[in-house]
Design a protein around this motif. Structure first.
Motif, PDB file in Angstrom:
ATOM      1  N   ILE A 209       0.760   4.251  -2.515  1.00 32.17           N
ATOM      2  CA  ILE A 209       0.323   5.587  -2.289  1.00 32.17           C
ATOM      3  C   ILE A 209       1.859   6.780  -2.615  1.00 32.17           C
ATOM      4  O   ILE A 209       1.257   7.778  -3.326  1.00 32.17           O
ATOM      5  CB  ILE A 209       0.307   5.933  -1.057  1.00 32.17           C
ATOM      6  CG1 ILE A 209      -1.193   5.096  -0.682  1.00 32.17           C
ATOM      7  CG2 ILE A 209      -0.035   7.128  -0.355  1.00 32.17           C
ATOM      8  CD1 ILE A 209      -2.466   5.738  -1.128  1.00 32.17           C
TER       9      ILE A 209
ATOM     10  N   GLN B  52      -7.663  12.013  -4.450  1.00 28.95           N
ATOM     11  CA  GLN B  52      -8.058  10.766  -3.905  1.00 28.95           C
ATOM     12  C   GLN B  52      -7.039  10.020  -2.599  1.00 28.95           C
ATOM     13  O   GLN B  52      -7.517   9.660  -1.845  1.00 28.95           O
ATOM     14  CB  GLN B  52      -7.538   9.694  -5.263  1.00 28.95           C
ATOM     15  CG  GLN B  52      -8.470   9.923  -6.136  1.00 28.95           C
ATOM     16  CD  GLN B  52      -8.188   9.134  -7.397  1.00 28.95           C
ATOM     17  OE1 GLN B  52      -7.030   8.676  -7.664  1.00 28.95           O
ATOM     18  NE2 GLN B  52      -8.966   9.313  -8.450  1.00 28.95           N
TER      19      GLN B  52
ATOM     20  N   THR C 203       0.492  11.426   3.324  1.00 29.03           N
ATOM     21  CA  THR C 203      -0.619  11.993   3.208  1.00 29.03           C
ATOM     22  C   THR C 203      -0.645  13.803   3.500  1.00 29.03           C
ATOM     23  O   THR C 203      -1.098  14.618   2.819  1.00 29.03           O
ATOM     24  CB  THR C 203      -1.830  11.495   4.282  1.00 29.03           C
ATOM     25  OG1 THR C 203      -1.844  10.421   4.069  1.00 29.03           O
ATOM     26  CG2 THR C 203      -3.014  12.035   4.241  1.00 29.03           C
TER      27      THR C 203
ATOM     28  N   GLU D 129      -8.230  12.123   0.497  1.00 30.26           N
ATOM     29  CA  GLU D 129      -9.687  11.310   1.081  1.00 30.26           C
ATOM     30  C   GLU D 129      -9.552   9.974   1.560  1.00 30.26           C
ATOM     31  O   GLU D 129     -10.460   9.453   2.084  1.00 30.26           O
ATOM     32  CB  GLU D 129     -10.451  11.781   0.122  1.00 30.26           C
ATOM     33  CG  GLU D 129     -10.987  13.325  -0.231  1.00 30.26           C
ATOM     34  CD  GLU D 129     -11.632  13.753  -1.457  1.00 30.26           C
ATOM     35  OE1 GLU D 129     -11.948  12.839  -1.929  1.00 30.26           O
ATOM     36  OE2 GLU D 129     -11.995  14.907  -1.522  1.00 30.26           O
ATOM     37  N   GLY D 130      -8.441   9.322   0.945  1.00 30.25           N
ATOM     38  CA  GLY D 130      -8.458   7.743   1.002  1.00 30.25           C
ATOM     39  C   GLY D 130      -7.841   7.541   2.661  1.00 30.25           C
ATOM     40  O   GLY D 130      -7.609   8.232   3.265  1.00 30.25           O
ATOM     41  N   GLU D 131      -7.672   6.212   2.540  1.00 26.84           N
ATOM     42  CA  GLU D 131      -7.014   5.948   3.769  1.00 26.84           C
ATOM     43  C   GLU D 131      -5.662   6.249   4.168  1.00 26.84           C
ATOM     44  O   GLU D 131      -4.829   6.420   3.175  1.00 26.84           O
ATOM     45  CB  GLU D 131      -7.066   4.300   3.830  1.00 26.84           C
ATOM     46  CG  GLU D 131      -6.173   3.337   5.196  1.00 26.84           C
ATOM     47  CD  GLU D 131      -6.100   1.896   4.571  1.00 26.84           C
ATOM     48  OE1 GLU D 131      -5.121   1.316   5.530  1.00 26.84           O
ATOM     49  OE2 GLU D 131      -6.278   1.559   3.586  1.00 26.84           O
ATOM     50  N   ILE D 132      -5.307   6.496   5.215  1.00 27.53           N
ATOM     51  CA  ILE D 132      -3.837   7.134   5.685  1.00 27.53           C
ATOM     52  C   ILE D 132      -3.084   5.922   5.715  1.00 27.53           C
ATOM     53  O   ILE D 132      -3.195   5.145   6.881  1.00 27.53           O
ATOM     54  CB  ILE D 132      -4.143   8.108   6.904  1.00 27.53           C
ATOM     55  CG1 ILE D 132      -4.721   9.217   6.522  1.00 27.53           C
ATOM     56  CG2 ILE D 132      -2.417   8.417   7.176  1.00 27.53           C
ATOM     57  CD1 ILE D 132      -4.899  10.207   7.970  1.00 27.53           C
ATOM     58  N   VAL D 133      -2.269   5.691   4.885  1.00 24.00           N
ATOM     59  CA  VAL D 133      -1.376   4.641   4.819  1.00 24.00           C
ATOM     60  C   VAL D 133      -0.079   4.900   5.751  1.00 24.00           C
ATOM     61  O   VAL D 133       0.536   4.371   6.284  1.00 24.00           O
ATOM     62  CB  VAL D 133      -1.008   4.002   3.423  1.00 24.00           C
ATOM     63  CG1 VAL D 133       0.066   3.034   3.457  1.00 24.00           C
ATOM     64  CG2 VAL D 133      -2.469   3.295   2.821  1.00 24.00           C
ATOM     65  N   ASP D 134       0.462   6.201   5.422  1.00 22.23           N
ATOM     66  CA  ASP D 134       1.470   6.798   5.787  1.00 22.23           C
ATOM     67  C   ASP D 134       1.372   8.094   6.010  1.00 22.23           C
ATOM     68  O   ASP D 134       0.928   9.009   5.122  1.00 22.23           O
ATOM     69  CB  ASP D 134       2.732   6.699   4.734  1.00 22.23           C
ATOM     70  CG  ASP D 134       4.018   7.237   5.080  1.00 22.23           C
ATOM     71  OD1 ASP D 134       4.773   6.316   5.986  1.00 22.23           O
ATOM     72  OD2 ASP D 134       4.314   8.495   5.122  1.00 22.23           O
ATOM     73  N   TYR D 135       1.458   8.577   7.283  1.00 24.47           N
ATOM     74  CA  TYR D 135       1.084   9.911   7.601  1.00 24.47           C
ATOM     75  C   TYR D 135       1.939  11.011   6.856  1.00 24.47           C
ATOM     76  O   TYR D 135       1.172  12.177   6.402  1.00 24.47           O
ATOM     77  CB  TYR D 135       1.247  10.040   9.174  1.00 24.47           C
ATOM     78  CG  TYR D 135       1.088  11.411   9.843  1.00 24.47           C
ATOM     79  CD1 TYR D 135       0.214  11.847  10.145  1.00 24.47           C
ATOM     80  CD2 TYR D 135       2.533  12.096  10.072  1.00 24.47           C
ATOM     81  CE1 TYR D 135       0.223  13.173  10.885  1.00 24.47           C
ATOM     82  CE2 TYR D 135       2.319  13.208  10.497  1.00 24.47           C
ATOM     83  CZ  TYR D 135       1.097  13.997  10.791  1.00 24.47           C
ATOM     84  OH  TYR D 135       1.118  15.191  11.562  1.00 24.47           O
TER      85      TYR D 135
ATOM     86  N   LYS E 143       0.907  -1.199   0.027  1.00 26.28           N
ATOM     87  CA  LYS E 143       0.067  -0.032   0.059  1.00 26.28           C
ATOM     88  C   LYS E 143       0.770   1.268   0.037  1.00 26.28           C
ATOM     89  O   LYS E 143       0.506   2.210  -0.574  1.00 26.28           O
ATOM     90  CB  LYS E 143      -0.914  -0.034   1.358  1.00 26.28           C
ATOM     91  CG  LYS E 143      -2.299  -0.754   1.260  1.00 26.28           C
ATOM     92  CD  LYS E 143      -2.926  -0.473   2.311  1.00 26.28           C
ATOM     93  CE  LYS E 143      -4.253  -1.478   2.220  1.00 26.28           C
ATOM     94  NZ  LYS E 143      -5.247  -1.117   3.396  1.00 26.28           N
TER      95      LYS E 143
END
Length: 185
Positions: A43, A71, A83, A74-80, A39
């Motif tokens: 990202i 995208q 993001t 607004e998506g899942e935070i995989v790496d702060y 992931k």
């Protein structure tokens, strides 16, 4: 693995910072080849691709960059960190679009980004990020012709940059200050 992704990512951003788009493109290609391994790599590639597209003068590329960054944000935070980078670049893109088009509809897109950034900066006591947020708020105030507010925000950003010896940020603030003076004239 993860360290490979972050190494290539760092090299990509360094090349961009130096203005070496050819080298940045090579690192982007390397990221593209490993993008589906995790992931994080997916990202990282998306954000870096968007950041690269953002360097283009063509509005179609900048629009695509904006779409990709939205995208990620607004998506899942995989790496702060990634993001956060996406959020900063999205804010910058939207502010540039607002400055170029004066389309006030964009203000409604920018405000949530700035609020998110401010929240992150305050929660993490990140003064460099706080200064960046003040710059964004000042740019927004400039476009909406709240010149006094813009000046106050730039002064706040400048004091943070001075207090914490953030030299590169101080230069950026100085540039924004010059733009403000030009607009006042």
């Amino acid at each position: 693995g993860i360290s490979g992704v972050t190494s290539i990512d760092c090299l990509f951003h360094l090349a961009l910072e130096k203005g070496d788009l050819e080298l940045a493109q090579k690192y982007l290609e390397q990221l593209k080849q490993i993008q589906n391994r995790s992931k994080l790599s997916t990202i990282a590639y998306r954000v870096d691709k968007a950041v690269f597209l953002k360097t283009s003068t063509r509005s179609i590329h900048r629009g695509k960059a904006e779409e990709m960054l939205k995208q990620v944000v607004e998506g899942e935070i995989v790496d702060y960190e990634i993001t956060l980078i996406a959020l900063l670049h999205l804010c910058d893109l939207l502010l540039n679009e607002l400055q170029n088009t004066s389309d006030l509809e964009i203000v409604d897109e920018i405000k949530p980004c700035i609020i998110k950034l401010l929240d992150i900066a305050e929660k993490n006591h990140s003064y460099p990020l706080l200064a960046e947020v003040y710059i964004f708020q000042a740019r927004l105030a400039l476009v909406t012709l709240e010149l006094k507010k813009a000046r106050n925000l730039l002064t706040k950003a400048q004091s943070i940059a001075d207090k914490y010896h953030l030299n590169r940020l101080a230069v950026k603030i100085s540039t924004e200050h010059d733009e403000l003076l030009n607009q006042l004239n």
